[in-house]
Motif scaffolding. Sequence first.
Motif: not given
Lengths: 326, 272
Positions: A314-315, A55-57, A321-322, A227-232
């Motif tokens: 990462e970048e 899980f990333i975010g 996210f920005k 990977v599961l990218l969770i955002h907001q």
Amino acid sequence: MAIITVKDLRKNFRVSVKRPGLSGSLKNFFNRKTILVEAVKGVTFKVSQGEMVGFIGPNGAGKTTTLKMLCGLVHPSGGELLVAGHKPQSRNTSFLKDITLVMGQKQQLIWDLPPLDSFYVNAAVYGLNKQEASKRIDELAAMLELNDELVRPVRKLSLGQRMKAELLAALLHRPSILFLDEPTLGLDVNAQSKVREFLSKYNKRYGATILLTSHYMADITSLCSRVLLIHQGSLFHDGSLDELTLKLSPYRAVRIELKEPQPKGLFVNYGQLEEFNGCLVRLLIPRETLTDSITSILNNFPVKDLEVCDPPVEELIGNLFKNPNY
Amino acid sequence: MIYFKKVLKKIISPYRIAGSLFSSQYALMLEYRAEIVLWAISGVLPLIMLGLWTGAEARVLAGITKEDITRYFISAFIVRQFTAVWVMVSFEEDHIEGKLSPFILQPIYPFWRYFFSHVAEQFTRIPFVLVIMIFLFIGFPQTFFIPSNKELIAAIIAIFSAFCVRFILHWTFAMVNFWTERASAIERVLMIPYLFLSGLVAPIETFPESVRAFALLTPYPYLLSFPAKILSGANVNLLQGFLCLFLWGSLFMFISFYAWRNGLKQYSSMGA
């Protein structure tokens, strides 16, 4: 077969808000205001037995809340959730014996006693007899390279040794599903690598399903094929890291070192010019025209060296996210 | 045979868990022996009250002899030592700091962890309480008394029952943490009726009739006065006392189960 099924999972928290200063405190005392925060907004995914999923975010994205709902610690506000055939929030004994949760910043070991004392308490709680417990402790201690540390008070152990002991305590009952929240948080590079190595071995040896959150990309890249990218609070990506890179960056970075300086204008048609310094050119070229562009560059310019790479993940995630539009 | 083994395992398992929790908590408490001495000393309120009541006119008016009041307060001191409960503070701390989460995810009701932590602490107190008693009897030889075997056994059962009920009562209120996060303040409030209705500052017999009747409707007299009276050899209705302890314990156990089940729905696992 899916061992974890999550459908439209939601979690709302009511959080009190307070303005700073004395007047804010007084107002808050008489009239407490709360707001509803949607921590997880309809997440859907499935995990198969034996999979290692990351899980990333960013902080506050909802990944830890999702993990806490999966292990039954937090009740979902909506949606469907099935882990190893159980509703986690019911916390059935057989479900609890099947899972474990390890939190990098929290410990379950008794601080003033050696880890062995905590292990034997856990063994009794999970219904293991003393011989079986000793056998498992020896086996896991060997995998984690723990020896004398097991008889020293927990407070006297280094962070890395403590984390290994925490893992041993959490895995003594041999759970088939591991929920790991920042398992390498605060550890040095060597300790991080040892923990990763152990998790990989555990996964292979016992066929365990592992879900982990981490801010260290190295944990994810070395352990998780998915990977599961969770955002907001929403699921932004579910797939491999390579697919994520492709999704976030339809370009590849090309660094060219020339034998002699060339005019800047000759490169603008190939892609986005990121850096230009006479003999050094850095371009972002669309993936679909990459081969043609490189062939053309090699044929038309005095190239000394050429390097093609993906921008660091990462970048890319950081840029995502920005970006307020996502 | 396999079925027999399974049944045997089911029977033995709770004892193994209890033994394991007790031994680890006892080992932990031994690490804090200096702190436990201080806690034991801090429970001297009944001895202070003994000093006040020895010369008090109210004692004479209530028809209580000097010997009876001495025995009562020394017994109350012992009862208080072994019925101390701090689960609301521990639970609040664990809840706020996120230490509760791993406990919730283990196949054992977290109640037992706190319970055995208290029991272990009380076992650690035994030698210190004995030392205090020896000093007390050396300093005031006229206060020396030994309860009969029957009184002692009944008193031990009553003290442990009183501790269990007080623990369940505080555990029930500790559940408020799921809604307010700072429930330990309730403990301060609970201390007021405990002080005045349990017989800690004055024997129940010295209360005005209406206050005494009210006190007996609450669980408090059974948490201190009842076991202290048994220990001091006073005439006590054992059946009524144990029945009241059982009923209060059952009532709060039922409420606590309900509160636990609903509280977990509110649990946000903060601090973790």
